[in-house]
Scaffold this motif. Structure first.
Motif, PDB file in Angstrom:
ATOM      1  N   LEU A  63     -18.945  13.412 -63.468  1.00 34.58           N
ATOM      2  CA  LEU A  63     -19.805  14.668 -63.670  1.00 34.58           C
ATOM      3  C   LEU A  63     -19.187  15.808 -62.525  1.00 34.58           C
ATOM      4  CD1 LEU A  63     -23.304  13.279 -64.103  1.00 34.58           C
ATOM      5  CD2 LEU A  63     -21.665  14.328 -65.724  1.00 34.58           C
ATOM      6  N   GLU A  64     -18.867  15.371 -61.488  1.00 36.18           N
ATOM      7  CA  GLU A  64     -18.210  16.209 -60.433  1.00 36.18           C
ATOM      8  C   GLU A  64     -17.004  17.093 -61.002  1.00 36.18           C
ATOM      9  OE1 GLU A  64     -17.688  16.900 -55.489  1.00 36.18           O
ATOM     10  OE2 GLU A  64     -17.930  14.795 -56.461  1.00 36.18           O
ATOM     11  N   GLU A  65     -15.905  15.778 -61.211  1.00 36.90           N
ATOM     12  CA  GLU A  65     -14.670  16.208 -61.919  1.00 36.90           C
ATOM     13  C   GLU A  65     -14.735  17.317 -63.001  1.00 36.90           C
ATOM     14  OE1 GLU A  65     -11.569  13.728 -64.188  1.00 36.90           O
ATOM     15  OE2 GLU A  65     -12.011  12.886 -62.304  1.00 36.90           O
ATOM     16  N   TYR A  66     -15.657  17.037 -63.678  1.00 38.21           N
ATOM     17  CA  TYR A  66     -15.957  17.838 -65.163  1.00 38.21           C
ATOM     18  C   TYR A  66     -16.796  19.280 -64.879  1.00 38.21           C
ATOM     19  CZ  TYR A  66     -14.355  14.456 -68.472  1.00 38.21           C
ATOM     20  OH  TYR A  66     -13.665  13.558 -68.973  1.00 38.21           O
ATOM     21  N   GLY A  67     -17.229  19.320 -63.483  1.00 42.60           N
ATOM     22  CA  GLY A  67     -17.755  20.582 -62.937  1.00 42.60           C
ATOM     23  C   GLY A  67     -19.377  20.760 -63.428  1.00 42.60           C
ATOM     24  N   LEU A  68     -19.996  19.670 -63.661  1.00 45.93           N
ATOM     25  CA  LEU A  68     -21.264  19.721 -64.025  1.00 45.93           C
ATOM     26  C   LEU A  68     -22.255  19.301 -62.660  1.00 45.93           C
ATOM     27  CD1 LEU A  68     -21.197  17.837 -67.698  1.00 45.93           C
ATOM     28  CD2 LEU A  68     -21.132  20.412 -66.981  1.00 45.93           C
ATOM     29  N   VAL A  69     -21.635  18.654 -61.717  1.00 45.14           N
ATOM     30  CA  VAL A  69     -22.428  18.412 -60.857  1.00 45.14           C
ATOM     31  C   VAL A  69     -21.754  18.699 -59.388  1.00 45.14           C
ATOM     32  CG1 VAL A  69     -23.099  16.394 -59.035  1.00 45.14           C
ATOM     33  CG2 VAL A  69     -23.848  16.537 -61.630  1.00 45.14           C
ATOM     34  N   LYS A  70     -22.366  19.223 -58.256  1.00 47.56           N
ATOM     35  CA  LYS A  70     -21.866  19.570 -57.211  1.00 47.56           C
ATOM     36  C   LYS A  70     -22.214  18.722 -55.981  1.00 47.56           C
ATOM     37  CE  LYS A  70     -24.340  23.627 -56.723  1.00 47.56           C
ATOM     38  NZ  LYS A  70     -24.327  25.285 -56.549  1.00 47.56           N
ATOM     39  N   ARG A  71     -21.232  18.287 -55.186  1.00 42.94           N
ATOM     40  CA  ARG A  71     -21.549  17.389 -54.117  1.00 42.94           C
ATOM     41  C   ARG A  71     -21.574  17.937 -52.565  1.00 42.94           C
ATOM     42  NH1 ARG A  71     -18.805  13.849 -50.664  1.00 42.94           N
ATOM     43  NH2 ARG A  71     -19.587  11.787 -50.532  1.00 42.94           N
ATOM     44  N   ILE A  72     -22.602  18.245 -52.055  1.00 44.78           N
ATOM     45  CA  ILE A  72     -22.568  18.725 -50.569  1.00 44.78           C
ATOM     46  C   ILE A  72     -22.816  17.933 -49.652  1.00 44.78           C
ATOM     47  CG2 ILE A  72     -23.842  20.708 -49.339  1.00 44.78           C
ATOM     48  CD1 ILE A  72     -24.747  21.731 -52.371  1.00 44.78           C
ATOM     49  N   GLU A  73     -21.894  18.018 -48.725  1.00 49.81           N
ATOM     50  CA  GLU A  73     -21.785  17.276 -47.575  1.00 49.81           C
ATOM     51  C   GLU A  73     -22.573  17.772 -46.502  1.00 49.81           C
ATOM     52  OE1 GLU A  73     -18.248  14.542 -46.525  1.00 49.81           O
ATOM     53  OE2 GLU A  73     -17.712  14.857 -48.479  1.00 49.81           O
ATOM     54  N   TYR A  74     -23.503  17.255 -45.690  1.00 57.26           N
ATOM     55  CA  TYR A  74     -24.020  17.885 -44.688  1.00 57.26           C
ATOM     56  C   TYR A  74     -23.579  17.128 -43.241  1.00 57.26           C
ATOM     57  CZ  TYR A  74     -27.015  20.508 -47.908  1.00 57.26           C
ATOM     58  OH  TYR A  74     -27.329  21.240 -48.685  1.00 57.26           O
ATOM     59  N   ASN A  75     -22.931  17.809 -42.445  1.00 58.22           N
ATOM     60  CA  ASN A  75     -22.332  17.060 -41.239  1.00 58.22           C
ATOM     61  C   ASN A  75     -23.433  17.218 -40.089  1.00 58.22           C
ATOM     62  OD1 ASN A  75     -19.998  16.502 -42.307  1.00 58.22           O
ATOM     63  ND2 ASN A  75     -19.176  18.842 -41.837  1.00 58.22           N
ATOM     64  N   LYS A  76     -24.551  16.602 -40.269  1.00 52.96           N
ATOM     65  CA  LYS A  76     -25.769  16.484 -39.485  1.00 52.96           C
ATOM     66  C   LYS A  76     -25.720  15.092 -38.857  1.00 52.96           C
ATOM     67  CE  LYS A  76     -28.678  19.766 -41.700  1.00 52.96           C
ATOM     68  NZ  LYS A  76     -30.161  20.112 -42.271  1.00 52.96           N
ATOM     69  N   ILE A  77     -26.680  14.819 -38.050  1.00 51.11           N
ATOM     70  CA  ILE A  77     -26.782  13.379 -37.507  1.00 51.11           C
ATOM     71  C   ILE A  77     -28.111  13.052 -37.963  1.00 51.11           C
ATOM     72  CG2 ILE A  77     -26.716  11.862 -35.677  1.00 51.11           C
ATOM     73  CD1 ILE A  77     -24.377  12.953 -34.643  1.00 51.11           C
ATOM     74  N   PRO A  78     -28.172  11.979 -38.685  1.00 47.04           N
ATOM     75  CA  PRO A  78     -27.179  11.325 -39.761  1.00 47.04           C
ATOM     76  C   PRO A  78     -26.794  12.155 -40.721  1.00 47.04           C
ATOM     77  CG  PRO A  78     -29.355  10.664 -40.325  1.00 47.04           C
ATOM     78  CD  PRO A  78     -29.555  11.581 -39.323  1.00 47.04           C
ATOM     79  N   PRO A  79     -25.466  12.032 -41.005  1.00 53.41           N
ATOM     80  CA  PRO A  79     -24.724  12.758 -41.919  1.00 53.41           C
ATOM     81  C   PRO A  79     -25.489  12.355 -43.261  1.00 53.41           C
ATOM     82  CG  PRO A  79     -23.340  11.114 -41.344  1.00 53.41           C
ATOM     83  CD  PRO A  79     -24.511  10.893 -40.516  1.00 53.41           C
ATOM     84  N   HIS A  80     -25.473  13.359 -44.388  1.00 54.46           N
ATOM     85  CA  HIS A  80     -26.068  12.737 -45.676  1.00 54.46           C
ATOM     86  C   HIS A  80     -25.253  14.028 -46.872  1.00 54.46           C
ATOM     87  CE1 HIS A  80     -28.934  16.060 -44.595  1.00 54.46           C
ATOM     88  NE2 HIS A  80     -28.954  16.342 -46.143  1.00 54.46           N
ATOM     89  N   VAL A  81     -25.498  13.403 -47.960  1.00 53.68           N
ATOM     90  CA  VAL A  81     -24.862  14.070 -49.066  1.00 53.68           C
ATOM     91  C   VAL A  81     -26.001  14.627 -50.205  1.00 53.68           C
ATOM     92  CG1 VAL A  81     -23.244  13.907 -51.017  1.00 53.68           C
ATOM     93  CG2 VAL A  81     -22.698  12.895 -48.919  1.00 53.68           C
ATOM     94  N   GLU A  82     -25.813  15.471 -50.735  1.00 51.17           N
ATOM     95  CA  GLU A  82     -26.694  16.011 -51.684  1.00 51.17           C
ATOM     96  C   GLU A  82     -26.040  16.386 -53.044  1.00 51.17           C
ATOM     97  OE1 GLU A  82     -29.714  18.915 -50.448  1.00 51.17           O
ATOM     98  OE2 GLU A  82     -30.511  17.541 -48.980  1.00 51.17           O
ATOM     99  N   TYR A  83     -26.646  16.100 -54.013  1.00 49.84           N
ATOM    100  CA  TYR A  83     -26.250  16.441 -55.293  1.00 49.84           C
ATOM    101  C   TYR A  83     -27.058  17.325 -56.103  1.00 49.84           C
ATOM    102  CZ  TYR A  83     -23.206  12.423 -54.792  1.00 49.84           C
ATOM    103  OH  TYR A  83     -22.309  11.385 -54.046  1.00 49.84           O
ATOM    104  N   SER A  84     -26.351  18.282 -56.990  1.00 53.11           N
ATOM    105  CA  SER A  84     -27.001  19.324 -57.499  1.00 53.11           C
ATOM    106  C   SER A  84     -26.253  19.751 -58.739  1.00 53.11           C
ATOM    107  CB  SER A  84     -27.356  20.660 -56.685  1.00 53.11           C
ATOM    108  OG  SER A  84     -26.319  21.222 -56.291  1.00 53.11           O
ATOM    109  N   LEU A  85     -27.088  20.407 -59.651  1.00 57.00           N
ATOM    110  CA  LEU A  85     -26.174  20.873 -60.941  1.00 57.00           C
ATOM    111  C   LEU A  85     -25.380  22.411 -60.630  1.00 57.00           C
ATOM    112  CD1 LEU A  85     -28.876  19.906 -63.576  1.00 57.00           C
ATOM    113  CD2 LEU A  85     -27.045  18.546 -62.944  1.00 57.00           C
ATOM    114  N   THR A  86     -24.393  22.280 -61.564  1.00 68.03           N
ATOM    115  CA  THR A  86     -23.559  23.670 -61.349  1.00 68.03           C
ATOM    116  C   THR A  86     -24.229  24.383 -62.482  1.00 68.03           C
ATOM    117  OG1 THR A  86     -22.003  22.765 -62.900  1.00 68.03           O
ATOM    118  CG2 THR A  86     -21.644  22.449 -60.575  1.00 68.03           C
ATOM    119  N   GLU A  87     -23.729  25.744 -62.409  1.00 72.36           N
ATOM    120  CA  GLU A  87     -24.313  26.820 -63.503  1.00 72.36           C
ATOM    121  C   GLU A  87     -23.786  26.349 -65.053  1.00 72.36           C
ATOM    122  OE1 GLU A  87     -26.396  29.265 -63.317  1.00 72.36           O
ATOM    123  OE2 GLU A  87     -26.619  28.590 -61.446  1.00 72.36           O
TER     124      GLU A  87
END
Length: 127
Positions: free
Chosen positions: A67-91
């Motif tokens: 889904l990310e490759e097709y541009g439907l989902v974006k993956r956001i990495e947060y460089n916090k402690i602890p690190p985490h990733v969130e997913y959301s939809l693209t336009e």
């Protein structure tokens, strides 16, 4: 759609936008992933996994990557402690949601027909 199916025996995926779209969103897990993310706006991996019963880590990861490759989902990495990733939809994916709402409504309307057909199949198989 008529352009896609002029000659049923020779449907070219590259020339039919409906078939291309189904290729992108098809599969067992991609639509449930899109549906859950759309309700949450932004969601972490484990929360998404909990909200989709039966999905394995491998299938969730592969589906999210596709889904990310097709541009439907974006993956956001947060460089916090602890690190985490969130997913959301693209336009582009938000543009798809009205069609999914219509398919959902159609599915609800057709559910009794689907259930009856499945019952008929079970009766035929057991005879």
């Amino acid at each position: 759609m008529k352009d896609c199916l002029k000659e049923i025996s020779v449907v070219d995926h590259e020339e039919c936008p409906v078939l291309q779209a189904l290729e992108i969103i098809g599969g067992k897990w991609r639509l449930p992933i899109i549906w859950v993310i759309s309700a949450e706006k932004s969601i972490r991996y484990n929360e998404l996994k909990r909200k989709i019963p039966g999905i394995t880590n491998i299938m969730l990861t592969r589906s999210l990557q596709a889904l990310e490759e097709y541009g439907l989902v974006k993956r956001i990495e947060y460089n916090k402690i602890p690190p985490h990733v969130e997913y959301s939809l693209t336009e582009a994916c938000y543009e798809l949601l009205p069609a999914l709402v219509i398919i959902n409504q159609w599915g609800k309307k057709m559910l009794p027909t689907f259930n009856k057909a499945n019952e008929d199949k079970k009766i035929s198989v057991s005879k």
